[in-house]
Design a protein around this motif. Sequence first.
Motif, PDB file in Angstrom:
ATOM      1  N   SER A 107       0.829  -1.205   0.000  1.00 43.62           N
ATOM      2  CA  SER A 107       0.000   0.000   0.000  1.00 43.62           C
ATOM      3  C   SER A 107       0.863   1.255   0.000  1.00 43.62           C
ATOM      4  CB  SER A 107      -0.925   0.009   1.220  1.00 43.62           C
ATOM      5  OG  SER A 107      -1.872  -1.020   1.127  1.00 43.62           O
ATOM      6  N   LEU A 108       1.896   1.260   0.805  1.00 45.86           N
ATOM      7  CA  LEU A 108       2.793   2.420   0.842  1.00 45.86           C
ATOM      8  C   LEU A 108       3.532   2.583  -0.488  1.00 45.86           C
ATOM      9  CD1 LEU A 108       4.215   2.056   4.452  1.00 45.86           C
ATOM     10  CD2 LEU A 108       2.504   3.706   3.639  1.00 45.86           C
ATOM     11  N   LEU A 109       3.990   1.477  -1.059  1.00 48.64           N
ATOM     12  CA  LEU A 109       4.679   1.558  -2.347  1.00 48.64           C
ATOM     13  C   LEU A 109       3.747   2.070  -3.436  1.00 48.64           C
ATOM     14  CD1 LEU A 109       6.766  -1.737  -2.193  1.00 48.64           C
ATOM     15  CD2 LEU A 109       7.662   0.606  -2.144  1.00 48.64           C
ATOM     16  N   LEU A 110       2.522   1.559  -3.479  1.00 49.82           N
ATOM     17  CA  LEU A 110       1.566   2.011  -4.499  1.00 49.82           C
ATOM     18  C   LEU A 110       1.223   3.482  -4.313  1.00 49.82           C
ATOM     19  CD1 LEU A 110      -0.826  -1.066  -4.707  1.00 49.82           C
ATOM     20  CD2 LEU A 110       1.054  -0.449  -6.257  1.00 49.82           C
ATOM     21  N   ALA A 111       1.035   3.909  -3.078  1.00 49.62           N
ATOM     22  CA  ALA A 111       0.740   5.318  -2.826  1.00 49.62           C
ATOM     23  C   ALA A 111       1.915   6.211  -3.229  1.00 49.62           C
ATOM     24  CB  ALA A 111       0.385   5.530  -1.357  1.00 49.62           C
ATOM     25  N   ALA A 112       3.126   5.699  -3.093  1.00 47.85           N
ATOM     26  CA  ALA A 112       4.306   6.474  -3.489  1.00 47.85           C
ATOM     27  C   ALA A 112       4.453   6.552  -5.006  1.00 47.85           C
ATOM     28  CB  ALA A 112       5.567   5.848  -2.892  1.00 47.85           C
ATOM     29  N   LEU A 113       4.059   5.491  -5.688  1.00 49.35           N
ATOM     30  CA  LEU A 113       4.296   5.404  -7.134  1.00 49.35           C
ATOM     31  C   LEU A 113       3.144   5.926  -7.989  1.00 49.35           C
ATOM     32  CD1 LEU A 113       5.912   1.858  -7.200  1.00 49.35           C
ATOM     33  CD2 LEU A 113       7.077   4.058  -7.550  1.00 49.35           C
ATOM     34  N   ASP A 114       1.961   6.024  -7.434  1.00 56.14           N
ATOM     35  CA  ASP A 114       0.792   6.395  -8.244  1.00 56.14           C
ATOM     36  C   ASP A 114       0.040   7.547  -7.583  1.00 56.14           C
ATOM     37  OD1 ASP A 114      -1.685   6.471  -9.637  1.00 56.14           O
ATOM     38  OD2 ASP A 114      -1.388   4.381 -10.239  1.00 56.14           O
ATOM     39  N   ARG A 115       0.066   8.703  -8.207  1.00 53.29           N
ATOM     40  CA  ARG A 115      -0.566   9.909  -7.660  1.00 53.29           C
ATOM     41  C   ARG A 115      -2.094   9.804  -7.625  1.00 53.29           C
ATOM     42  NH1 ARG A 115       3.371  10.856  -5.224  1.00 53.29           N
ATOM     43  NH2 ARG A 115       5.052  12.182  -5.921  1.00 53.29           N
ATOM     44  N   ARG A 116      -2.661   8.804  -8.286  1.00 50.60           N
ATOM     45  CA  ARG A 116      -4.119   8.637  -8.230  1.00 50.60           C
ATOM     46  C   ARG A 116      -4.588   8.145  -6.867  1.00 50.60           C
ATOM     47  NH1 ARG A 116      -4.871   4.773 -13.281  1.00 50.60           N
ATOM     48  NH2 ARG A 116      -3.160   3.836 -12.111  1.00 50.60           N
ATOM     49  N   VAL A 117      -3.683   7.591  -6.086  1.00 46.04           N
ATOM     50  CA  VAL A 117      -4.062   7.132  -4.746  1.00 46.04           C
ATOM     51  C   VAL A 117      -4.336   8.358  -3.888  1.00 46.04           C
ATOM     52  CG1 VAL A 117      -3.262   5.933  -2.671  1.00 46.04           C
ATOM     53  CG2 VAL A 117      -2.750   4.983  -4.933  1.00 46.04           C
ATOM     54  N   SER A 118      -5.562   8.437  -3.372  1.00 47.18           N
ATOM     55  CA  SER A 118      -5.950   9.613  -2.591  1.00 47.18           C
ATOM     56  C   SER A 118      -5.976   9.340  -1.092  1.00 47.18           C
ATOM     57  CB  SER A 118      -7.321  10.120  -3.048  1.00 47.18           C
ATOM     58  OG  SER A 118      -8.307   9.141  -2.819  1.00 47.18           O
ATOM     59  N   LEU A 119      -5.823   8.075  -0.690  1.00 49.53           N
ATOM     60  CA  LEU A 119      -5.822   7.707   0.717  1.00 49.53           C
ATOM     61  C   LEU A 119      -5.116   6.367   0.858  1.00 49.53           C
ATOM     62  CD1 LEU A 119      -6.999   8.531   3.521  1.00 49.53           C
ATOM     63  CD2 LEU A 119      -8.955   7.075   2.976  1.00 49.53           C
ATOM     64  N   ALA A 120      -4.321   6.212   1.922  1.00 51.64           N
ATOM     65  CA  ALA A 120      -3.603   4.953   2.135  1.00 51.64           C
ATOM     66  C   ALA A 120      -3.639   4.583   3.612  1.00 51.64           C
ATOM     67  CB  ALA A 120      -2.149   5.082   1.670  1.00 51.64           C
ATOM     68  N   ALA A 121      -3.666   3.288   3.860  1.00 49.13           N
ATOM     69  CA  ALA A 121      -3.570   2.773   5.228  1.00 49.13           C
ATOM     70  C   ALA A 121      -2.676   1.543   5.201  1.00 49.13           C
ATOM     71  CB  ALA A 121      -4.948   2.419   5.776  1.00 49.13           C
ATOM     72  N   ALA A 122      -1.731   1.492   6.119  1.00 49.19           N
ATOM     73  CA  ALA A 122      -0.780   0.384   6.173  1.00 49.19           C
ATOM     74  C   ALA A 122      -0.640  -0.071   7.620  1.00 49.19           C
ATOM     75  CB  ALA A 122       0.571   0.820   5.623  1.00 49.19           C
ATOM     76  N   ASP A 123      -1.074  -1.285   7.897  1.00 52.92           N
ATOM     77  CA  ASP A 123      -0.997  -1.842   9.243  1.00 52.92           C
ATOM     78  C   ASP A 123       0.243  -2.729   9.323  1.00 52.92           C
ATOM     79  OD1 ASP A 123      -1.703  -2.464  11.822  1.00 52.92           O
ATOM     80  OD2 ASP A 123      -3.281  -3.870  11.273  1.00 52.92           O
ATOM     81  N   PHE A 124       1.114  -2.471  10.270  1.00 54.68           N
ATOM     82  CA  PHE A 124       2.414  -3.115  10.450  1.00 54.68           C
ATOM     83  C   PHE A 124       3.034  -3.544   9.122  1.00 54.68           C
ATOM     84  CE2 PHE A 124      -0.900  -6.198  11.460  1.00 54.68           C
ATOM     85  CZ  PHE A 124      -0.554  -7.348  10.760  1.00 54.68           C
ATOM     86  N   PRO A 125       3.441  -2.547   8.295  1.00 52.51           N
ATOM     87  CA  PRO A 125       3.889  -2.839   6.935  1.00 52.51           C
ATOM     88  C   PRO A 125       5.204  -3.614   6.842  1.00 52.51           C
ATOM     89  CG  PRO A 125       4.192  -0.524   7.437  1.00 52.51           C
ATOM     90  CD  PRO A 125       3.465  -1.120   8.596  1.00 52.51           C
ATOM     91  N   PHE A 126       5.096  -4.792   6.271  1.00 51.14           N
ATOM     92  CA  PHE A 126       6.264  -5.565   5.842  1.00 51.14           C
ATOM     93  C   PHE A 126       6.821  -4.842   4.615  1.00 51.14           C
ATOM     94  CE2 PHE A 126       7.546  -9.228   3.004  1.00 51.14           C
ATOM     95  CZ  PHE A 126       8.717  -9.519   3.658  1.00 51.14           C
ATOM     96  N   LEU A 127       8.016  -5.129   4.205  1.00 52.88           N
ATOM     97  CA  LEU A 127       8.709  -4.456   3.102  1.00 52.88           C
ATOM     98  C   LEU A 127       9.217  -3.094   3.544  1.00 52.88           C
ATOM     99  CD1 LEU A 127       6.160  -5.110   0.186  1.00 52.88           C
ATOM    100  CD2 LEU A 127       8.138  -6.490   0.809  1.00 52.88           C
TER     101      LEU A 127
END
Length: 136
Positions: A63-83
């Motif tokens: 989720s964090l990677l996708l939010a970083a790479l794609d400006r179309r993401v308008s909201l993100a949530a990451a629970d104990f993110p692996f990677l």
Amino acid sequence: MDQSSYPLENSWYVLEGIDSPRTYVFRGIVAHGLRGLDFLASRPEIDAKRLAVMGASQGGGLSLLLAALDRRVSLAAADFPFLSDWQGSTEKAAGSYGELRRHLGENPDKRDAVMRTLDYFDALHAARLVRAPTLV
């Protein structure tokens, strides 16, 4: 890759193609996530200005990677993110990080190449590119 030599049943895949960012398994996984956003944005019933990503563990990191790479993401949530923070986590964490630690112990000559590959897919490095409101 011979999966039978890895003690953790579901963690062997994190080593697949790890010697290069071009061959690393997460290149394909991230690309599939981005294509998923393309698909959603193409659907008439979806408001493409309100795309959100969320996940836990690997899904959180993605989720964090996708939010970083794609400006179309308008909201993100990451629970104990692996990677996230491969450098630090490899030294102390278990699970897939432990598999990586074992792999590097058995192949110390590959450490620099492996860590360079992982830097491409590290949510810690990508986080500065996230523009959407994010809950971690």
